[in-house]
Design an enzyme around this catalytic site. Structure first.
Site, PDB file in Angstrom:
ATOM      1  N   HIS B  61      -1.059   4.646 -10.353  1.00 13.89           N
ATOM      2  CA  HIS B  61      -0.246   5.631  -9.625  1.00 13.89           C
ATOM      3  C   HIS B  61      -1.011   6.942  -9.493  1.00 13.89           C
ATOM      4  O   HIS B  61      -0.905   7.829 -10.338  1.00 13.89           O
ATOM      5  CB  HIS B  61       1.078   5.840 -10.392  1.00 13.89           C
ATOM      6  CG  HIS B  61       2.107   6.596  -9.620  1.00 13.89           C
ATOM      7  ND1 HIS B  61       3.455   6.350  -9.770  1.00 13.89           N
ATOM      8  CD2 HIS B  61       2.027   7.598  -8.707  1.00 13.89           C
ATOM      9  CE1 HIS B  61       4.155   7.161  -8.982  1.00 13.89           C
ATOM     10  NE2 HIS B  61       3.309   7.924  -8.329  1.00 13.89           N
ATOM     11  N   ASN B  95       1.672   8.744   0.302  1.00 16.71           N
ATOM     12  CA  ASN B  95       2.361   9.934   0.829  1.00 16.71           C
ATOM     13  C   ASN B  95       1.359  10.987   1.290  1.00 16.71           C
ATOM     14  O   ASN B  95       1.349  12.124   0.856  1.00 16.71           O
ATOM     15  CB  ASN B  95       3.348  10.525  -0.196  1.00 16.71           C
ATOM     16  CG  ASN B  95       2.681  10.940  -1.491  1.00 16.71           C
ATOM     17  OD1 ASN B  95       1.696  10.348  -1.919  1.00 16.71           O
ATOM     18  ND2 ASN B  95       3.219  11.978  -2.109  1.00 16.71           N
ATOM     19  N   HIS B 181      10.292   4.827  -6.286  1.00  9.59           N
ATOM     20  CA  HIS B 181      10.463   6.172  -6.841  1.00  9.59           C
ATOM     21  C   HIS B 181      11.982   6.342  -6.887  1.00  9.59           C
ATOM     22  O   HIS B 181      12.626   6.467  -5.854  1.00  9.59           O
ATOM     23  CB  HIS B 181       9.787   7.176  -5.894  1.00  9.59           C
ATOM     24  CG  HIS B 181      10.200   8.594  -6.115  1.00  9.59           C
ATOM     25  ND1 HIS B 181       9.352   9.539  -6.621  1.00  9.59           N
ATOM     26  CD2 HIS B 181      11.369   9.244  -5.900  1.00  9.59           C
ATOM     27  CE1 HIS B 181       9.982  10.709  -6.694  1.00  9.59           C
ATOM     28  NE2 HIS B 181      11.206  10.555  -6.262  1.00  9.59           N
ATOM     29  N   ASP B 307       0.475   9.289 -12.390  1.00 11.34           N
ATOM     30  CA  ASP B 307       1.073   9.987 -11.248  1.00 11.34           C
ATOM     31  C   ASP B 307       0.281  11.267 -10.978  1.00 11.34           C
ATOM     32  O   ASP B 307       0.836  12.340 -10.727  1.00 11.34           O
ATOM     33  CB  ASP B 307       2.556  10.303 -11.513  1.00 11.34           C
ATOM     34  CG  ASP B 307       3.310  10.720 -10.258  1.00 11.34           C
ATOM     35  OD1 ASP B 307       4.496  11.060 -10.370  1.00 11.34           O
ATOM     36  OD2 ASP B 307       2.698  10.722  -9.155  1.00 11.34           O
ATOM     37  N   HIS B 311      -2.453  19.850  -6.825  1.00 12.10           N
ATOM     38  CA  HIS B 311      -2.016  20.912  -5.912  1.00 12.10           C
ATOM     39  C   HIS B 311      -2.902  22.110  -6.142  1.00 12.10           C
ATOM     40  O   HIS B 311      -3.330  22.365  -7.256  1.00 12.10           O
ATOM     41  CB  HIS B 311      -0.563  21.323  -6.191  1.00 12.10           C
ATOM     42  CG  HIS B 311       0.424  20.280  -5.827  1.00 12.10           C
ATOM     43  ND1 HIS B 311       0.698  19.928  -4.530  1.00 12.10           N
ATOM     44  CD2 HIS B 311       1.202  19.493  -6.605  1.00 12.10           C
ATOM     45  CE1 HIS B 311       1.600  18.963  -4.532  1.00 12.10           C
ATOM     46  NE2 HIS B 311       1.925  18.674  -5.766  1.00 12.10           N
TER      47      HIS B 311
END
Lengths: 310, 426, 188
Positions: B61, B95, B181, B307, B311
């Site tokens: 992930h 995504n 999710h 995960d 950013h």
């Protein structure tokens, strides 16, 4: 009292600091009776109000407080349409830093913005209300006002009524009341009561149970329709009948000689009636007057450029 | 070109006990594992005294942010970050911008992956629905043919149960696992953290546990109904974990992930609105930490998956409500898991090997890489006696949104071997 | 509390009382027949001094006067440099000082800065006819051109020493006395 740079919330203050600010507010209040209502501690300092949410009363309260301390006061006109997220805020802060300001008073609808600004400027930052999170100067003036009428708050009881979930006043004022020894309870419809609140705060779903608890102070919160994005209760009338201070409930306050407080501005007909506004033991006007004295005390106490608090 | 890793402690998935042995590598194979290998005079000698050798990690992930968000990360930097953390293979999430929702984008990202040092082991998921909008199914068969190994709309749940049902049936027919999710968007609302005592104090809207719990229950029921292999991503609630466990015991084909940050941190760590602790699903309570850890040790989780969600500092440096959700994990996971749990004797190396090396591969029908004679040489040399300080210069990821930034943790990845080649040696 | 390495008694209780009597006598002579004389004590120890002088004026000289107190904290020129912020006492002047003769009272005058601040504070209350200064001790070392109108005792004190006046009515003092104490150079 070691100087501190910012006032962001009540939670980060020690009881000693709270007592210091409250104690110094009294001489500032005495000042108002004189013809020259000005003293010089902030002479040459600049206080800037940075209000992203509209407010005339809190903003003018700060501006009067700053002027009475001989500070230069200015307002930063935020173009609300261009402000969307936090990026603009830090850009704004950089601009302000270049102006070498001493104090910035911030109000914003997002929690934590004053904290973010404080981390990024040497100026002293005062939180004038950030979202649902905190309103420390309101809490301080509420404590000051309560003490004026009750002297010792230990063991006394305050009932806070209304939209607790969205209320920064509820959070900050209930915290300062508890720090000063009071018992606090919340009265709210289930949809407006937060799921998890500190254990020591009692909760009630109706006025009868709340009155049985024998509060000394009834503190009404404003029903903030502009902040609601979901329907929490069917209508203003429903709210008034079930949770507002109806004339019948006002009679209970009057019979028991309870004190009434409200942070303002007031929604007549929703949380309070006209009769409630004229109640002889209403402290609403004292709260406003004390607001200036308390804010002067806060400005006297904070020290721009001091190490940011932990 | 032979290499002899001498006097190492070998970790495996079968037992917390470490086996002391020498490991001889030639080409891309392990040609010898024995208590003492002495007839390898032509081999380069690497003294591994005090070090642990464990099979390299596989993370199912990971957000590589390519295409479209390359300021945060791209596949190249993501691969380097993975190697830096001992991860030699991973599955990318779709995504991106545009989403990986058709064969063309699948091929593009896989081509980009091939150019990295671990290109052969980087895989991609494909979106369940077009644009991850939850309305129309994406071209699932085409994506599979192009190389997608998993379907997920990660970042979003699939709101419409009928759409999810059809997707599951399709996935089952094409032998693709489907990952969920799990959250109910309406219950999560505008929440930016767990709904509880800390969201009260900070005055922030909260995401209640029921948002995840309800969606987990729903998706499992659909998986049972359709017979598909369902993988539940990033489980954060004790109740959610229990629901999955009971389903497994009834024979339903459901697997689940736990992220290291949900074991280690809880909502109290947010402190003074620290956005390093903002992710979705959010950090829950201390009680959840304890229950999830117990669950990991008891075998209730199939895999550990980070995960990894990079950013930029600019984005994270906003007020809490506005900052994006996400925490990086590829570079810090192994060391932090060692520092917090293995070094303290809370669990053994077998837990890491099983959940972060072996089972992630097995789930996707990939060969595992145990350190055995004849096996692929794909392992990590880990030194428990050195520490790692996660300074900016140490990190390979483009983004630094981790609470471990500038922190010193116990344990150090000294070497990473991939198909016999040393990708990292320090 | 700084450690004192040396301390000697300069005026005992009796000598201090005599000083105060002399001050009162001088003020009485200058303001004979006045009906609106005001004494304003500067916090902290100017306050008991003002009250004692007022008492002597009434008893020995039959001059009635009012007493007020003034807190100069906010008028200090060194407010920004405090390591520990002082608590405000507040000023209390419950009478009209317009056109009144005001005698500021402080127990020691040294640099003159406190008196400068006191005059500024006083002017925010009104416009006195005149402002005079009564000090118990004048210790040389002026940094401002301000001199006491009435002074009990004038002494030279070296830079590393200070004058400590004690009034029994102040809780921590517990006696009437004037000491000269030496302090370590680091004392703020």
């Amino acid at each position: 009292m070691t100087p501190r740079k910012d006032l962001l919330d009540i939670a980060s203050l020690s009881n000693e600091e709270i007592e210091f600010v409250l104690a110094n507010a009294a001489p500032f209040k005495d000042l108002f009776r004189r013809s020259v209502k000005k003293v010089p501690p902030l002479r040459g300092r600049t206080v800037l109000t940075l209000f992203y949410e509209p407010s005339t009363r809190t903003r003018s309260s700060f501006e009067v407080a700053a002027s009475r301390l001989s500070a230069d006061v200015t307002h930063f006109d935020v173009e609300l349409s261009s402000v969307v997220k936090g990026e603009s805020i830090l850009d704004t802060v950089e601009t302000l830093e270049a102006m070498q300001l001493d104090y910035i008073v911030v109000r914003h609808k997002q929690a934590g913005i004053p904290n973010l600004i404080a981390r990024n400027t040497a100026a002293s930052v005062i939180n004038a209300g950030d979202g649902w999170h905190a309103h420390p100067t309101q809490a301080l003036l509420d404590a000051f006002t309560a003490r004026e009428v009750l002297q010792d708050l230990n063991g006394r009881k305050a009932l806070i009524v209304g939209d607790i979930q969205h209320s920064r006043v509820a959070r900050s004022t209930s915290l300062i009341f508890r720090r000063l020894g009071m018992d606090v309870a919340y009265l709210a419809p289930g949809s407006l009561m937060p799921r998890q609140i500190p254990d020591e705060i009692q909760t009630f779903g109706n006025w009868q149970d709340a009155f049985d608890w024998t509060p000394d102070i009834v503190y009404l919160l404003r029903v903030q329709s502009e902040r609601l994005d979901e329907p929490f209760f069917p209508s203003a009338t429903e709210y008034h009948n079930n949770f507002g201070l109806t004339d019948a409930r006002l009679k209970v306050l009057s019979d028991r000689k309870l004190w009434l407080m409200h942070p303002g501005p007031v929604n007549r007909g929703v949380e309070i009636t006209d009769a409630g506004m004229n109640y002889e033991r209403s402290l609403i006007n004292q709260q406003v007057e004390n607001g200036i004295a308390v804010r002067m005390s806060v400005l006297y106490w904070l020290r721009p450029g001091a190490a940011p608090a932990v | 070109m032979k290499r002899l890793y001498k006097n190492a402690q070998i970790a495996s998935a079968d037992s917390p006990k470490l086996q002391t042995a020498d490991v001889l590598v030639e080409g891309d194979r392990i040609i010898g594992v024995a208590a003492s290998i002495n007839d390898a005079a032509d081999a380069e000698l690497i003294d591994c005294t005090g070090c642990v050798l464990l099979p390299a990690l596989f993370d199912i992930h990971v957000h590589a942010r390519e295409p479209g968000q390359e300021q945060k990360e791209n596949i190249a930097s993501c691969a380097e970050a993975a190697i830096n953390g001992g991860v030699t293979g991973f599955i990318m999430m779709p995504n991106t911008t545009p989403a990986i929702d058709n064969a063309g984008v699948v091929r593009t990202v896989l081509e980009s992956a091939r150019r990295t040092r671990i290109g052969a082991s980087i895989y991609t998921a494909g979106a369940i629905t077009k644009g991850r909008r939850g309305e129309e199914l994406a071209g699932i068969a085409a994506m599979k043919n192009a190389g997608a190994v998993l379907l997920t709309d990660d970042g979003f749940p699939v709101d419409n149960p009928q759409v999810l049902r059809r997707a599951m049936e399709y996935a089952r027919d094409h032998d693709l696992p489907l990952a969920s999710h799990c959250e109910v968007k309406e219950l999560s609302g505008k929440g930016s953290m767990h709904e509880g005592s800390v969201s009260y104090s900070l005055g922030l809207p909260g995401i209640p546990s029921i948002s995840e719990e309800i969606c987990i229950a729903r998706d499992i029921r659909l998986a049972e109904f359709t017979g598909t292999h369902l993988n539940i991503q990033h489980v954060t609630t004790a109740r959610g974990m229990d629901t999955i466990w009971r389903a497994k015991q009834r024979g339903i084909r459901v697997t689940c992930e736990i992220a290291p940050h949900h074991l280690m941190f809880n909502h109290e760590d947010i402190g003074d609105f620290d956005t390093h602790y903002k992710m979705n699903p959010p950090l829950r309570t201390k009680e959840d930490n304890a229950a999830l850890l117990e669950g990991l040790i008891a075998g209730k989780f199939d895999v550990i998956a980070t995960d990894h969600a990079p950013h930029t500092p600019f984005e994270k440096n906003q007020d809490f409500a506005s900052a994006p959700f996400g925490i990086t994990g590829l570079e810090t996971a192994l060391v932090s898991l060692y520092d917090r749990y293995i070094a303290k004797g809370i669990f053994g190396w077998d837990v890491i090997v099983k959940h972060y090396s072996a089972q992630p591969r097995t789930l996707f029908k990939l060969p595992t890489v145990p350190i055995t004679e004849g096996g692929t040489a794909e392992f990590i040399v880990f030194n428990p006696n050195r520490s790692t300080t996660f300074r900016r210069e140490f990190m390979k990821s483009k983004s630094l949104n981790t609470p471990f930034l500038d922190k010193e943790l116990q344990g150090h990845i000294e070497r990473v071997i991939y198909r016999g080649e040393e990708l990292l040696a320090r | 509390m700084p450690t004192l390495t040396h301390r000697h008694l300069h005026l005992d209780q009796t000598q201090m009382a005599e000083c105060i009597q002399r001050l009162a006598a001088a003020i009485a002579a200058a303001h004979a027949g006045s009906d609106n004389l005001a004494l304003v004590g500067i916090h902290k120890r100017g306050v008991p001094l003002a009250y004692r002088i007022a008492h002597r004026l009434r008893t020995d000289h039959e001059i009635a006067c009012v007493v007020g107190t003034i807190d100069i904290t906010q008028y200090r020129d060194d407010l920004g440099s405090f390591a520990i912020l002082p608590r405000l006492e507040g000023s209390d002047i419950p009478f009209d000082i317009d056109d009144a003769p005001v005698v500021l009272c402080d127990e020691v005058i040294f640099t003159g800065r406190s008196v400068r601040a006191a005059i500024d504070a006083l002017m925010d209350f009104g416009r006195p006819r005149c402002v005079e200064l009564a000090t118990l001790i004048d210790r040389d070392g002026r940094e401002f051109p301000i001199q006491p109108t009435y002074c009990g005792d004038r002494i030279q004190v070296p830079a590393n020493q200070r004058v400590a006046v004690r009034f029994a009515e102040i809780e921590d003092d517990q006696e009437d006395a004037v000491y000269i104490e030496s302090v370590p150079p680091s004392h703020a």
